[in-house]
Design a protein around this motif. Structure first.
Motif, mmCIF file in Angstrom:
data_model
loop_
_atom_site.group_PDB
_atom_site.id
_atom_site.type_symbol
_atom_site.label_atom_id
_atom_site.label_comp_id
_atom_site.label_asym_id
_atom_site.label_seq_id
_atom_site.Cartn_x
_atom_site.Cartn_y
_atom_site.Cartn_z
ATOM 1 N N ASN A 16 16.723 10.511 -7.600
ATOM 2 C CA ASN A 16 17.580 9.969 -6.563
ATOM 3 C C ASN A 16 17.285 10.567 -5.199
ATOM 4 O O ASN A 16 18.085 10.428 -4.296
ATOM 5 C CB ASN A 16 19.056 10.198 -6.923
ATOM 6 N N ASP A 17 16.165 11.253 -5.041
ATOM 7 C CA ASP A 17 15.848 11.790 -3.730
ATOM 8 C C ASP A 17 15.437 10.645 -2.802
ATOM 9 O O ASP A 17 15.148 9.534 -3.234
ATOM 10 C CB ASP A 17 14.770 12.864 -3.815
ATOM 11 N N ILE A 18 15.428 10.915 -1.525
ATOM 12 C CA ILE A 18 15.216 9.872 -0.527
ATOM 13 C C ILE A 18 13.850 9.192 -0.674
ATOM 14 O O ILE A 18 13.785 7.960 -0.643
ATOM 15 C CB ILE A 18 15.435 10.436 0.890
ATOM 16 N N PRO A 19 12.755 9.918 -0.861
ATOM 17 C CA PRO A 19 11.477 9.213 -1.020
ATOM 18 C C PRO A 19 11.461 8.265 -2.224
ATOM 19 O O PRO A 19 10.877 7.184 -2.149
ATOM 20 C CB PRO A 19 10.459 10.339 -1.196
ATOM 21 N N ALA A 20 12.103 8.648 -3.306
ATOM 22 C CA ALA A 20 12.152 7.771 -4.470
ATOM 23 C C ALA A 20 12.984 6.527 -4.185
ATOM 24 O O ALA A 20 12.621 5.416 -4.596
ATOM 25 C CB ALA A 20 12.732 8.517 -5.669
ATOM 26 N N GLN A 21 14.086 6.694 -3.455
ATOM 27 C CA GLN A 21 14.908 5.541 -3.095
ATOM 28 C C GLN A 21 14.138 4.609 -2.167
ATOM 29 O O GLN A 21 14.204 3.385 -2.317
ATOM 30 C CB GLN A 21 16.196 6.001 -2.418
ATOM 31 N N ILE A 22 13.407 5.179 -1.226
ATOM 32 C CA ILE A 22 12.605 4.369 -0.307
ATOM 33 C C ILE A 22 11.557 3.579 -1.094
ATOM 34 O O ILE A 22 11.344 2.387 -0.844
ATOM 35 C CB ILE A 22 11.957 5.259 0.769
ATOM 36 N N ALA A 23 10.913 4.222 -2.042
ATOM 37 C CA ALA A 23 9.894 3.543 -2.843
ATOM 38 C C ALA A 23 10.500 2.407 -3.660
ATOM 39 O O ALA A 23 9.910 1.322 -3.743
ATOM 40 C CB ALA A 23 9.199 4.546 -3.759
ATOM 41 N N ARG A 24 11.670 2.646 -4.253
ATOM 42 C CA ARG A 24 12.330 1.588 -5.031
ATOM 43 C C ARG A 24 12.703 0.398 -4.151
ATOM 44 O O ARG A 24 12.505 -0.753 -4.535
ATOM 45 C CB ARG A 24 13.585 2.134 -5.723
ATOM 46 N N ILE A 25 13.225 0.675 -2.974
ATOM 47 C CA ILE A 25 13.636 -0.410 -2.084
ATOM 48 C C ILE A 25 12.425 -1.205 -1.615
ATOM 49 O O ILE A 25 12.467 -2.442 -1.584
ATOM 50 C CB ILE A 25 14.450 0.144 -0.897
ATOM 51 N N THR A 26 11.339 -0.531 -1.283
ATOM 52 C CA THR A 26 10.151 -1.267 -0.847
ATOM 53 C C THR A 26 9.583 -2.114 -1.976
ATOM 54 O O THR A 26 9.108 -3.234 -1.738
ATOM 55 C CB THR A 26 9.075 -0.319 -0.296
ATOM 56 N N GLN A 27 9.652 -1.628 -3.203
ATOM 57 C CA GLN A 27 9.201 -2.431 -4.335
ATOM 58 C C GLN A 27 10.092 -3.656 -4.518
ATOM 59 O O GLN A 27 9.609 -4.750 -4.830
ATOM 60 C CB GLN A 27 9.170 -1.595 -5.610
ATOM 61 N N GLN A 28 11.400 -3.494 -4.328
ATOM 62 C CA GLN A 28 12.307 -4.626 -4.427
ATOM 63 C C GLN A 28 12.006 -5.645 -3.332
ATOM 64 O O GLN A 28 12.034 -6.856 -3.582
ATOM 65 C CB GLN A 28 13.759 -4.166 -4.317
ATOM 66 N N ILE A 29 11.708 -5.172 -2.132
ATOM 67 C CA ILE A 29 11.377 -6.078 -1.028
ATOM 68 C C ILE A 29 10.102 -6.855 -1.361
ATOM 69 O O ILE A 29 10.014 -8.061 -1.124
ATOM 70 C CB ILE A 29 11.226 -5.301 0.291
ATOM 71 N N ILE A 30 9.122 -6.180 -1.933
ATOM 72 C CA ILE A 30 7.872 -6.846 -2.309
ATOM 73 C C ILE A 30 8.147 -7.933 -3.340
ATOM 74 O O ILE A 30 7.639 -9.060 -3.233
ATOM 75 C CB ILE A 30 6.848 -5.827 -2.831
ATOM 76 N N LYS A 31 8.942 -7.620 -4.355
ATOM 77 C CA LYS A 31 9.261 -8.609 -5.388
ATOM 78 C C LYS A 31 9.984 -9.811 -4.786
ATOM 79 O O LYS A 31 9.691 -10.958 -5.128
ATOM 80 C CB LYS A 31 10.120 -7.979 -6.485
ATOM 81 N N LEU A 32 10.921 -9.543 -3.885
ATOM 82 C CA LEU A 32 11.672 -10.638 -3.277
ATOM 83 C C LEU A 32 10.777 -11.502 -2.384
ATOM 84 O O LEU A 32 10.925 -12.730 -2.365
ATOM 85 C CB LEU A 32 12.859 -10.097 -2.475
ATOM 86 N N THR A 58 0.818 -1.204 0.000
ATOM 87 C CA THR A 58 0.000 0.000 0.000
ATOM 88 C C THR A 58 0.851 1.252 0.000
ATOM 89 O O THR A 58 0.472 2.260 -0.583
ATOM 90 C CB THR A 58 -0.946 0.031 1.210
ATOM 91 N N THR A 59 2.033 1.201 0.617
ATOM 92 C CA THR A 59 2.858 2.399 0.643
ATOM 93 C C THR A 59 3.531 2.638 -0.691
ATOM 94 O O THR A 59 3.769 3.778 -1.062
ATOM 95 C CB THR A 59 3.938 2.316 1.733
ATOM 96 N N THR A 60 3.832 1.590 -1.440
ATOM 97 C CA THR A 60 4.533 1.791 -2.699
ATOM 98 C C THR A 60 3.585 1.953 -3.875
ATOM 99 O O THR A 60 4.005 2.396 -4.930
ATOM 100 C CB THR A 60 5.483 0.620 -2.990
ATOM 101 N N SER A 61 2.329 1.602 -3.727
ATOM 102 C CA SER A 61 1.425 1.710 -4.861
ATOM 103 C C SER A 61 1.178 3.164 -5.234
ATOM 104 O O SER A 61 0.971 3.480 -6.396
ATOM 105 C CB SER A 61 0.105 1.014 -4.556
ATOM 106 N N SER A 62 1.232 4.061 -4.270
ATOM 107 C CA SER A 62 0.987 5.469 -4.572
ATOM 108 C C SER A 62 2.271 6.224 -4.884
ATOM 109 O O SER A 62 2.226 7.347 -5.357
ATOM 110 C CB SER A 62 0.283 6.137 -3.390
ATOM 111 N N ALA A 63 3.415 5.615 -4.619
ATOM 112 C CA ALA A 63 4.688 6.302 -4.846
ATOM 113 C C ALA A 63 5.177 6.025 -6.264
ATOM 114 O O ALA A 63 5.086 4.915 -6.759
ATOM 115 C CB ALA A 63 5.730 5.829 -3.842
ATOM 116 N N THR A 64 5.710 7.067 -6.887
ATOM 117 C CA THR A 64 6.307 6.902 -8.194
ATOM 118 C C THR A 64 7.799 7.126 -8.051
ATOM 119 O O THR A 64 8.240 8.263 -7.887
ATOM 120 C CB THR A 64 5.719 7.906 -9.208
ATOM 121 N N PRO A 65 8.588 6.070 -8.083
ATOM 122 C CA PRO A 65 10.019 6.218 -7.846
ATOM 123 C C PRO A 65 10.746 6.782 -9.059
ATOM 124 O O PRO A 65 11.001 6.090 -10.033
ATOM 125 C CB PRO A 65 10.480 4.797 -7.547
ATOM 126 N N SER A 66 11.025 8.043 -9.024
ATOM 127 C CA SER A 66 11.814 8.658 -10.073
ATOM 128 C C SER A 66 12.789 9.619 -9.418
ATOM 129 O O SER A 66 12.433 10.347 -8.508
ATOM 130 C CB SER A 66 10.919 9.409 -11.062
#
Length: 113
Positions: free
Chosen positions: A24-40, A14-22
């Motif tokens: 190198n700012d911190i919120p974008a990095q957080i969104a990318r990492i959470t998406q990677q965690i979900i995939k894993l 739910t936290t990453t569905s609304s985030a658009t990771p684009s």
């Protein structure tokens, strides 16, 4: 062996569905990492259904768990950094508003001796 609860996965989704990771700012990095965690975690769930010996499945599971642990530590570091930056920003904005002697074009005094 670490187990991952489905409630934490749902909260990550739910936290990453609304985030658009684009960017190198911190919120974008957080969104990318959470998406990677979900995939894993999805890959981790699919290991039991996959083909291969139990040893191979266990090695894959351990590898995925190590990757998740690494990503979670990176996520924690980024969240701490984001909180520190927000606190510093809040402190500096409060300090600027409370000061009296701020040199600017409007309130500058020239003293000649």
């Amino acid at each position: 062996m670490t187990t991952i609860s489905t409630t934490s996965i749902a909260s990550l989704q739910t936290t990453t569905s609304s985030a658009t990771p684009s960017g190198n700012d911190i919120p974008a990095q957080i969104a990318r990492i959470t998406q990677q965690i979900i995939k894993l975690t999805q890959q981790f769930k699919e290991i039991a259904d996959g083909s291969g010996s139990n040893e191979e499945k266990q090695k894959k599971a351990e590898l995925i768990q190590q990757q998740i642990a690494m990503l979670e530590s990176q996520l924690a570091q980024l969240q701490n950094k984001q909180a520190e930056e927000a606190q510093q920003k809040q402190e500096t904005s409060a300090a600027v508003a409370t000061g009296i002697n701020r040199p600017s074009d409007e309130n500058q005094v020239d003293i000649y001796i």
